[in-house]
Design an enzyme around this catalytic site. Structure first.
Site, mmCIF file in Angstrom:
data_model
loop_
_atom_site.group_PDB
_atom_site.id
_atom_site.type_symbol
_atom_site.label_atom_id
_atom_site.label_comp_id
_atom_site.label_asym_id
_atom_site.label_seq_id
_atom_site.Cartn_x
_atom_site.Cartn_y
_atom_site.Cartn_z
ATOM 1 C CB ILE A 91 -1.077 -0.042 1.420
ATOM 2 C CG1 ILE A 91 -2.238 -0.695 0.694
ATOM 3 C CG2 ILE A 91 -2.065 1.142 1.432
ATOM 4 C CD1 ILE A 91 -2.631 -1.442 2.525
ATOM 5 C CB ILE A 139 9.687 2.557 12.953
ATOM 6 C CG1 ILE A 139 8.719 1.674 12.238
ATOM 7 C CG2 ILE A 139 9.665 3.219 11.347
ATOM 8 C CD1 ILE A 139 7.504 1.347 12.123
ATOM 9 C CE1 TYR A 187 -0.938 -21.755 2.541
ATOM 10 C CE2 TYR A 187 1.119 -20.453 2.615
ATOM 11 C CZ TYR A 187 -0.185 -20.590 2.238
ATOM 12 O OH TYR A 187 -0.516 -18.762 2.814
ATOM 13 C CB THR A 195 7.248 -3.345 13.300
ATOM 14 O OG1 THR A 195 8.607 -3.814 13.167
ATOM 15 C CG2 THR A 195 7.120 -2.306 12.101
ATOM 16 N NE ARG A 224 -10.518 -11.677 6.276
ATOM 17 C CZ ARG A 224 -10.566 -12.898 7.362
ATOM 18 N NH1 ARG A 224 -12.118 -12.592 6.997
ATOM 19 N NH2 ARG A 224 -9.697 -13.006 7.704
ATOM 20 C CE1 TYR A 242 -0.817 -6.025 10.402
ATOM 21 C CE2 TYR A 242 -3.185 -7.100 10.350
ATOM 22 C CZ TYR A 242 -2.201 -5.839 10.229
ATOM 23 O OH TYR A 242 -2.826 -4.711 9.671
ATOM 24 C CB SER A 243 -5.545 -7.630 14.692
ATOM 25 O OG SER A 243 -6.203 -8.746 15.332
ATOM 26 C CB THR A 268 10.680 -6.525 6.120
ATOM 27 O OG1 THR A 268 9.599 -6.214 5.527
ATOM 28 C CG2 THR A 268 10.800 -5.779 7.607
ATOM 29 C CB THR A 317 -6.476 -3.210 9.506
ATOM 30 O OG1 THR A 317 -7.552 -4.277 9.588
ATOM 31 C CG2 THR A 317 -5.598 -3.328 11.384
ATOM 32 C CG ASP A 318 -10.763 -4.752 8.146
ATOM 33 O OD1 ASP A 318 -9.694 -4.882 8.207
ATOM 34 O OD2 ASP A 318 -11.669 -4.894 7.260
ATOM 35 C CD GLU A 319 -7.534 -8.569 9.740
ATOM 36 O OE1 GLU A 319 -6.633 -9.774 10.579
ATOM 37 O OE2 GLU A 319 -6.711 -8.703 8.634
ATOM 38 C CE LYS A 358 -1.774 -1.211 11.944
ATOM 39 N NZ LYS A 358 -0.366 -0.182 10.565
ATOM 40 C CG ASN A 379 -8.988 -8.413 3.370
ATOM 41 O OD1 ASN A 379 -9.400 -8.111 4.962
ATOM 42 N ND2 ASN A 379 -8.028 -9.311 3.511
HETATM 43 P P1 NAD Z 1 3.469 -4.137 3.635
HETATM 44 O O1 NAD Z 1 3.685 -5.844 4.772
HETATM 45 O O2 NAD Z 1 3.440 -4.746 2.167
HETATM 46 O O3 NAD Z 1 4.645 -3.207 3.739
HETATM 47 C C1 NAD Z 1 5.226 -3.047 4.750
HETATM 48 C C2 NAD Z 1 6.326 -1.818 4.945
HETATM 49 O O4 NAD Z 1 6.874 -1.480 5.387
HETATM 50 C C3 NAD Z 1 7.453 -2.763 4.179
HETATM 51 O O5 NAD Z 1 7.822 -1.862 2.821
HETATM 52 C C4 NAD Z 1 8.508 -3.036 5.261
HETATM 53 O O6 NAD Z 1 9.997 -3.310 4.696
HETATM 54 C C5 NAD Z 1 8.230 -2.131 6.098
HETATM 55 N N1 NAD Z 1 8.763 -1.754 7.102
HETATM 56 C C6 NAD Z 1 8.379 -3.143 8.551
HETATM 57 N N2 NAD Z 1 9.141 -2.633 9.830
HETATM 58 C C7 NAD Z 1 9.384 -1.740 9.367
HETATM 59 C C8 NAD Z 1 10.263 -1.359 10.075
HETATM 60 N N3 NAD Z 1 10.125 -1.456 11.760
HETATM 61 N N4 NAD Z 1 10.747 -0.330 9.878
HETATM 62 C C9 NAD Z 1 10.536 0.572 9.065
HETATM 63 N N5 NAD Z 1 10.020 -0.336 8.449
HETATM 64 C C10 NAD Z 1 9.492 -1.416 7.907
HETATM 65 O O7 NAD Z 1 2.199 -3.811 4.024
HETATM 66 P P2 NAD Z 1 0.890 -3.231 3.191
HETATM 67 O O8 NAD Z 1 -0.653 -5.083 3.436
HETATM 68 O O9 NAD Z 1 1.315 -1.971 2.349
HETATM 69 O O10 NAD Z 1 0.020 -2.499 4.447
HETATM 70 C C11 NAD Z 1 0.578 -1.213 5.233
HETATM 71 C C12 NAD Z 1 0.130 -0.914 6.368
HETATM 72 O O11 NAD Z 1 -1.834 -0.694 6.430
HETATM 73 C C13 NAD Z 1 0.273 -1.206 7.336
HETATM 74 O O12 NAD Z 1 -0.285 -0.505 8.788
HETATM 75 C C14 NAD Z 1 -0.626 -2.651 7.651
HETATM 76 O O13 NAD Z 1 -1.596 -2.076 8.811
HETATM 77 C C15 NAD Z 1 -2.389 -1.275 7.194
HETATM 78 N N6 NAD Z 1 -3.300 -2.156 6.133
HETATM 79 C C16 NAD Z 1 -2.901 -2.770 5.645
HETATM 80 C C17 NAD Z 1 -4.292 -3.427 4.169
HETATM 81 C C18 NAD Z 1 -4.304 -5.089 3.162
HETATM 82 O O14 NAD Z 1 -4.311 -5.532 3.075
HETATM 83 N N7 NAD Z 1 -2.673 -5.196 3.188
HETATM 84 C C19 NAD Z 1 -5.220 -3.004 4.952
HETATM 85 C C20 NAD Z 1 -5.599 -2.621 5.897
HETATM 86 C C21 NAD Z 1 -4.506 -1.290 6.246
HETATM 87 O O1 DAU Z 2 -8.337 -6.838 6.772
HETATM 88 C C1 DAU Z 2 -7.378 -5.576 6.894
HETATM 89 C C2 DAU Z 2 -6.303 -6.654 6.625
HETATM 90 O O2 DAU Z 2 -6.466 -7.819 5.319
HETATM 91 C C3 DAU Z 2 -5.059 -6.509 7.052
HETATM 92 O O3 DAU Z 2 -4.383 -5.160 8.198
HETATM 93 C C4 DAU Z 2 -3.569 -6.990 6.531
HETATM 94 O O4 DAU Z 2 -2.480 -7.026 6.203
HETATM 95 C C5 DAU Z 2 -3.839 -7.867 4.940
HETATM 96 O O5 DAU Z 2 -3.193 -8.624 5.437
HETATM 97 C C6 DAU Z 2 -4.863 -8.668 5.687
HETATM 98 O O6 DAU Z 2 -5.476 -9.443 6.128
HETATM 99 P P1 DAU Z 2 -6.516 -10.777 5.754
HETATM 100 O O7 DAU Z 2 -5.602 -12.151 7.511
HETATM 101 O O8 DAU Z 2 -8.108 -10.914 5.787
HETATM 102 O O9 DAU Z 2 -5.605 -10.939 4.491
HETATM 103 P P2 DAU Z 2 -5.098 -12.446 3.478
HETATM 104 O O10 DAU Z 2 -4.797 -12.627 1.989
HETATM 105 O O11 DAU Z 2 -4.041 -12.629 4.771
HETATM 106 O O12 DAU Z 2 -6.040 -13.716 4.200
HETATM 107 C C7 DAU Z 2 -7.614 -13.505 3.278
HETATM 108 C C8 DAU Z 2 -8.763 -14.247 3.666
HETATM 109 O O13 DAU Z 2 -8.122 -15.593 2.771
HETATM 110 C C9 DAU Z 2 -8.728 -14.729 5.122
HETATM 111 O O14 DAU Z 2 -9.680 -15.318 5.333
HETATM 112 C C10 DAU Z 2 -7.530 -16.148 5.465
HETATM 113 C C11 DAU Z 2 -7.658 -16.509 4.056
HETATM 114 N N1 DAU Z 2 -6.953 -17.335 3.175
HETATM 115 C C12 DAU Z 2 -5.418 -16.861 3.037
HETATM 116 C C13 DAU Z 2 -4.167 -17.189 2.347
HETATM 117 C C14 DAU Z 2 -2.697 -16.392 2.882
HETATM 118 C C15 DAU Z 2 -6.807 -18.917 2.204
HETATM 119 O O15 DAU Z 2 -7.575 -19.014 2.390
HETATM 120 N N2 DAU Z 2 -5.446 -19.154 1.912
HETATM 121 C C16 DAU Z 2 -4.077 -18.537 2.313
HETATM 122 O O16 DAU Z 2 -3.148 -19.167 1.844
#
Ligand code: NAD
Ligand code: DAU
Length: 350
Positions: free
Chosen positions: A13, A61, A347, A101, A220, A156-157, A37, A131-133, A160, A185
């Site tokens: 993101i 950070i 897995y 982190t 989701r 994780y949640s 990372t 996040t909504d989690e 957050k 998501n």
């Molecule tokens: P991501 O895992 O793709 O990216 C995280 C980034 O943070 C990476 O570039 C990593 O190198 C950097 N990072 C991690 N630890 C660090 C540290 N200690 N110092 C500096 N940089 C560091 O994550 P994302 O999916 O892009 O999510 C970004 C943000 O949005 C997060 O805060 C996550 O909780 C939130 N979020 C994600 C989703 C989703 O669906 N992916 C949804 C809602 C909120």
């Molecule tokens: O809701 C926001 C969150 O969405 C963010 O805060 C998180 O950073 C982001 O990773 C995401 O979390 P989820 O756990 O919902 O996402 P994930 O893609 O890991 O999984 C989505 C759904 O799919 C969940 O119900 C678990 C399921 N899943 C996931 C994986 C990786 C599977 O069934 N098989 C899989 O291999």
């Protein structure tokens, strides 16, 4: 002129947010702070790396003195904080990294803001991306609103949720200008293939089993990542201090239905016989503490700030598949090295 630090800008993101701010606001100076990372990848920003208003700073950070030095040197006008450990499955294996982190890292940034923005809090802004989690899991009905009580279930949640509480506490206690958003998501390009959609695309492409946790009935609410970046832009510039906004796609999918849709798109794009990718679907052991359903009510954001999602899911998913098929080198690079051992650990025994 505005100088912004965007943390986690090399991630999924974050890279979309950095790209949006660098291209839309040429008068801003954008500093991407990321420690790279496994999830951070500067190739995500190849197209803007030479922009004159963009800089990358490698830093962690969790290192408070480094963060203080950076604030002292740069004196940013704002922070958009996305850096995090973000994968629920990894948090189940190693919760401590998430505390470090997501909690300590956020507090380090808040401490620097408190110290170096002193006397000027009203002119600076700390935007925390969450996040909504944090709201926990829904049953078959209902939606998360901004006043839903926090009830996180995964490490994780929980991390957050804790960081959100610290951000609000620094607003209430010290008067720092903060805003928080809680998003559902995301999906789209540059998504690391440990998450459901890119992992499934990669496996289908390589004719490998597509792992579906439990019965695939978890729900989701999926949002196009560029719509999230656009919401962050609007909230950063227009939200009142101390406010929270929920961001979501109004787009709920059971995992198994989503995977079937993805399989049919992949059949089409790869020129495969209809139904052939769906044969790869494999039910595996469920995620521990797996939240049943998330759904976001984003009425406040739509009514107050005029934001709405732009893309239909079917169209967005097709665009996402196309991106992964066209960016084989990106996919191969991120799935080499440590990815293989991560995949085997996650897995093999499921
Ligand atoms: P991501 O895992 O793709 O990216 C995280 C980034 O943070 C990476 O570039 C990593 O190198 C950097 N990072 C991690 N630890 C660090 C540290 N200690 N110092 C500096 N940089 C560091 O994550 P994302 O999916 O892009 O999510 C970004 C943000 O949005 C997060 O805060 C996550 O909780 C939130 N979020 C994600 C989703 C989703 O669906 N992916 C949804 C809602 C909120
Ligand atoms: O809701 C926001 C969150 O969405 C963010 O805060 C998180 O950073 C982001 O990773 C995401 O979390 P989820 O756990 O919902 O996402 P994930 O893609 O890991 O999984 C989505 C759904 O799919 C969940 O119900 C678990 C399921 N899943 C996931 C994986 C990786 C599977 O069934 N098989 C899989 O291999």
């Amino acid at each position: 002129m505005m100088k912004l630090i965007i943390t986690g800008g090399a991630g999924f993101i974050g890279s979309h947010v950095v790209r949006r701010f660098v291209t839309k606001y040429p008068e801003y100076e954008i500093i991407n702070l990321d420690c790279l990372t496994y999830a951070g990848n500067l190739a995500n920003l190849k197209d803007i790396q030479g922009a004159s208003n963009y800089r990358f700073v490698k830093g962690d950070i969790t290192n408070g003195s480094f963060i203080n030095d950076l604030f002292r040197e740069e004196l940013p006008d704002g922070v958009i904080h996305l850096a995090a450990e973000s994968h629920v499955d990894r948090s189940i294996t190693d919760p401590t990294a998430f505390v470090m982190t997501n909690v300590i890292g956020t507090v380090n940034l808040l401490n620097a803001a408190r110290e170096f923005w002193k006397g000027d809090y009203a002119k600076k802004r700390f935007y925390h991306v969450s996040t909504d989690e944090v709201y926990g899991a829904l049953g078959e009905t209902g939606m998360f609103t901004e006043v839903t009580a926090y009830d996180p279930h995964s490490p994780y949640s929980a991390s957050k949720a804790s960081s959100d509480h610290f951000v609000r506490a620094y607003h209430d206690t010290y008067g720092i200008d903060v805003v928080i958003s809680n998003c559902s998501n995301n999906y789209g390009s540059h998504h690391f293939p440990e998450k459901l959609i890119p992992l499934a695309i990669n496996n289908i492409k390589n004719n490998k089993p597509v792992p579906v946790y439990g019965k695939g009935e978890n729900v989701r609410d999926w949002l196009w990542v560029e719509d999230h970046a656009r919401a962050i832009d609007v909230i950063f510039h227009e939200a009142k201090t101390g406010e929270t906004y929920n961001i979501g796609g109004h787009n709920e999918w059971k995992n198994i239905d989503l995977i079937h849709l993805l399989c049919s798109i992949m059949d089409q794009k790869l020129g495969r016989e209809p139904g052939s990718s769906a044969k790869l679907i494999t039910y595996v052991t469920d995620r521990a503490g797996h939240d049943l359903r998330y759904a976001i009510d984003s009425t406040k954001l739509q009514q107050n700030l005029g934001w709405t999602p732009s893309l239909q899911f079917e169209e967005g998913l097709a665009k996402t598949v196309e991106w992964y098929l066209e960016n084989e080198e990106w996919l191969n690079n991120v799935t080499s090295g440590n990815y293989k051992s991560y995949y085997e650990t996650q897995y093999t025994d499921r």
